[in-house]
Enzyme design. Structure first.
Site, short mmCIF file in Angstrom:
data_model
loop_
_atom_site.label_atom_id
_atom_site.label_comp_id
_atom_site.label_asym_id
_atom_site.label_seq_id
_atom_site.Cartn_x
_atom_site.Cartn_y
_atom_site.Cartn_z
N GLU A 79 38.90 97.22 95.22
CA GLU A 79 38.37 97.10 96.58
C GLU A 79 39.39 97.51 97.64
O GLU A 79 40.47 96.90 97.73
CB GLU A 79 37.90 95.66 96.84
CG GLU A 79 37.20 95.55 98.19
CD GLU A 79 36.60 94.18 98.47
OE1 GLU A 79 36.43 93.38 97.53
OE2 GLU A 79 36.31 93.91 99.64
N LYS A 259 34.75 84.05 98.16
CA LYS A 259 34.87 85.40 97.59
C LYS A 259 36.10 86.08 98.19
O LYS A 259 36.86 86.77 97.50
CB LYS A 259 33.60 86.20 97.87
CG LYS A 259 33.50 87.52 97.07
CD LYS A 259 34.19 88.69 97.74
CE LYS A 259 34.06 89.97 96.91
NZ LYS A 259 34.80 91.09 97.51
N ASP A 275 43.08 85.84 82.09
CA ASP A 275 41.63 85.76 81.96
C ASP A 275 41.02 85.38 83.31
O ASP A 275 40.98 84.21 83.68
CB ASP A 275 41.32 84.69 80.90
CG ASP A 275 39.85 84.56 80.57
OD1 ASP A 275 39.02 84.94 81.42
OD2 ASP A 275 39.53 84.05 79.49
N HIS A 372 37.98 97.39 107.31
CA HIS A 372 37.30 97.81 106.10
C HIS A 372 36.86 99.26 106.17
O HIS A 372 37.00 100.01 105.21
CB HIS A 372 36.05 96.95 105.89
CG HIS A 372 36.26 95.89 104.86
ND1 HIS A 372 35.86 96.03 103.58
CD2 HIS A 372 36.87 94.70 104.95
CE1 HIS A 372 36.19 94.94 102.90
NE2 HIS A 372 36.81 94.12 103.72
P1 NDP Z 1 47.26 82.58 72.34
O1 NDP Z 1 46.20 82.39 71.31
O2 NDP Z 1 47.91 83.90 72.42
O3 NDP Z 1 48.32 81.40 72.14
C1 NDP Z 1 49.46 81.32 72.93
C2 NDP Z 1 50.61 82.03 72.21
O4 NDP Z 1 51.70 82.10 73.07
C3 NDP Z 1 51.03 81.29 70.97
O5 NDP Z 1 51.06 82.20 69.91
C4 NDP Z 1 52.43 80.83 71.29
O6 NDP Z 1 53.28 80.94 70.20
C5 NDP Z 1 52.87 81.84 72.34
N1 NDP Z 1 53.91 81.33 73.23
C6 NDP Z 1 55.11 81.91 73.42
N2 NDP Z 1 55.84 81.23 74.32
C7 NDP Z 1 55.08 80.18 74.71
C8 NDP Z 1 55.31 79.10 75.60
N3 NDP Z 1 56.44 78.98 76.29
N4 NDP Z 1 54.32 78.20 75.77
C9 NDP Z 1 53.16 78.32 75.11
N5 NDP Z 1 52.90 79.31 74.21
C10 NDP Z 1 53.85 80.23 74.01
O7 NDP Z 1 46.70 82.31 73.79
P2 NDP Z 1 46.05 81.04 74.43
O8 NDP Z 1 45.93 79.90 73.50
O9 NDP Z 1 46.80 80.84 75.70
O10 NDP Z 1 44.58 81.55 74.75
C11 NDP Z 1 44.37 82.48 75.78
C12 NDP Z 1 43.38 83.53 75.35
O11 NDP Z 1 42.19 82.90 74.89
C13 NDP Z 1 42.99 84.42 76.49
O12 NDP Z 1 43.00 85.75 76.02
C14 NDP Z 1 41.55 83.97 76.81
O13 NDP Z 1 40.81 85.04 77.34
C15 NDP Z 1 41.05 83.57 75.44
N6 NDP Z 1 39.93 82.64 75.34
C16 NDP Z 1 39.38 82.01 76.43
C17 NDP Z 1 38.32 81.15 76.28
C18 NDP Z 1 37.77 80.45 77.48
O14 NDP Z 1 38.35 80.53 78.56
N7 NDP Z 1 36.65 79.74 77.39
C19 NDP Z 1 37.75 80.85 74.95
C20 NDP Z 1 38.46 81.50 73.87
C21 NDP Z 1 39.50 82.38 74.08
P3 NDP Z 1 53.26 79.87 69.02
O15 NDP Z 1 52.10 80.20 68.18
O16 NDP Z 1 54.56 80.09 68.36
O17 NDP Z 1 53.13 78.53 69.66
#
Ligand code: NDP
Length: 423
Positions: A79, A259, A275, A372
């Site tokens: 936008e 918005k 996300d 705009h």
């Molecule tokens: P991930 O599944 O990627 O998990 C987080 C990862 O980050 C883990 O692998 C973790 O490693 C790593 N990590 C590294 N450093 C850190 C830190 N300092 N703190 C925390 N984690 C760390 O992502 P999320 O669980 O965050 O999920 C987000 C994704 O899920 C987005 O893509 C979203 O779009 C999607 N999603 C959203 C939904 C919704 O909003 N309703 C439903 C389902 C999915 P380690 O494994 O070693 O801990």
């Protein structure tokens, strides 16, 4: 039956594009565009059925002083005017000392929903009795989070009515948005609930309400800073405050007010590989917290200062999700000098506030269209083929002031400029 889309996901990129080109009668130029963009695309395996890399422009908002620090804010948006307005609002705020932002809390909530529960107290009592066991099961499902200082924090049980009960789990997800982590933990806990308490679990998933992940930005601007050539600063401040009040009273206005805030919020969230649907749904749910949809920000005039505040649920992450596979998102984190997730939350809410300030100021003074239209004319110029800054400027200058600038007029202006240049 010949189904060309059968096993589409197993096809190569080239095959997929060829199938689509055939089905949709794309010409060679269109097909080549998809291929060309695909070649520079990142993280092709992030999604399914990849065919190309869709590009959106990224710019930066400048002038933002946040918690005493100057921040360059990467923003991705289609936008026109959004980044100009954010920079504008940021300058107004910075000239008055800048925006202050705080993070009140940062927990994610997820729910295990049971159905056909006849006695709510039986679930409530059982969860209270097994609280520690359930938290341990959740922790064991993602042990690395504990090592990082995060992990499950508490449980709550709610009676939803009609035999539905929600067991809510609150987790400190550290630097991640946490959706997948949460879902993994919930499913582990649901397994225990199902085997030991109630056989009928319906589903387990995070809640996007995110009201346990709040950040607030505030700014205080001397009213005389708001003066325009046509209006005294105090008048502008009073009008901004009145417009903010209308957004508290009228949901029709509140949606547009919000918005405008999300113009800035989404652009930053997108630039950071986060996300934005999660942020959007959380924000709009938060806007209706007290039963009526209201403006998320509020502006008031106190002691010759226009004071604005904005609180947003911001379940963002600086680790995990797409942030780790989109290289530009990582560069953007560095550009904004983000070293922890609270800083990202602070930047997002601060941009929402200054975006809102700029929009409200324009709205109650010159009107929103003046700024705009300038940018819309640029888009129109580009859409008819203006490429260089000189061409864009020639077309926009020629169309400025026209009541209803048309595509034909833009084309004519471009042709004339090119002919004059060739002479
Ligand atoms: P991930 O599944 O990627 O998990 C987080 C990862 O980050 C883990 O692998 C973790 O490693 C790593 N990590 C590294 N450093 C850190 C830190 N300092 N703190 C925390 N984690 C760390 O992502 P999320 O669980 O965050 O999920 C987000 C994704 O899920 C987005 O893509 C979203 O779009 C999607 N999603 C959203 C939904 C919704 O909003 N309703 C439903 C389902 C999915 P380690 O494994 O070693 O801990």
């Amino acid at each position: 039956m010949d189904n060309k889309f059968s096993h589409f996901y197993q096809r190569s990129e080239d095959q997929r594009r060829a199938i689509i080109a055939d089905a949709a009668h794309l010409d060679e130029t269109e097909l080549q565009l998809l291929k060309y963009r695909a070649e520079t695309g990142d993280a092709k395996a992030l999604i399914e059925n990849y065919v190309t890399a869709y590009q959106l422009p990224e710019g930066v908002a400048v002038n933002l002083t946040l918690n005493g620090r100057t921040v360059v804010v990467p923003m991705v948006t289609e936008e026109p005017s959004v980044i100009a307005a954010a920079s504008n609002g940021a300058k107004l705020a910075s000239d008055a000392g800048g925006v202050t932002a705080t993070v009140e809390s940062r927990l994610l909530m997820g729910q295990i929903v049971l159905q056909n529960v006849s006695v709510f107290a039986s679930v409530d009592d059982w969860v209270a009795l097994h609280r520690q066991q359930l938290l341990d099961v959740a922790a064991a499902a993602h042990p690395s989070l504990i090592a990082r200082g995060g992990g499950p924090r508490r449980l709550r049980v709610r009676n939803l009515g009609d035999g539905f009960v929600s067991i809510d789990l609150f987790v400190d997800v550290q630097a991640a948005m946490g959706a997948n982590m949460m879902n993994t933990m919930l499913e582990a806990v649901a397994g225990v609930v199902q085997s030991q308490l109630h056989p009928n679990t319906l589903f387990s998933i995070l809640s996007n309400a995110a009201d346990q992940s709040l950040a607030t930005a505030t700014v205080s601007i001397p009213v005389n800073h708001l003066a325009t050539s046509q209006m005294a600063g105090k008048t502008v401040a009073d009008r901004i405050s009145a417009a903010s009040q209308v957004a508290q009273l009228d949901p029709y206005r509140a949606v547009t007010h919000n918005k405008g805030i999300m113009n800035g919020v989404d652009a930053v969230v997108l630039a950071m590989g986060n996300d934005w649907r999660a942020i959007e749904s959380a924000a709009h749910a938060y806007a209706v917290t007290n039963g009526q949809y209201r403006g998320l920000s509020q502006w008031q005039v106190t002691d010759d200062q226009l004071v604005g505040t904005l609180t947003l649920p911001l379940p963002v992450g600086t680790a995990g999700g797409a942030t780790r596979v989109l290289p530009v998102a990582q560069v953007n984190q560095r550009m904004a000098q983000i070293s922890d997730v609270s800083q990202l939350m602070a930047i997002v809410v601060a941009v929402g506030l200054v975006q809102n300030l700029a929009a409200l100021k324009a709205l109650v003074t010159t009107g929103i269209q003046q700024g705009h239209m300038k940018m819309q004319l640029r888009s129109l110029a580009m859409s008819v083929g203006a490429e260089t800054p000189a061409e864009i400027s020639a077309v926009t200058t020629s169309l400025t002031g026209k009541k209803d600038p048309s595509e034909a007029a833009a084309k004519r202006a471009l042709q004339e400029f090119r002919m004059e240049k060739d002479d």
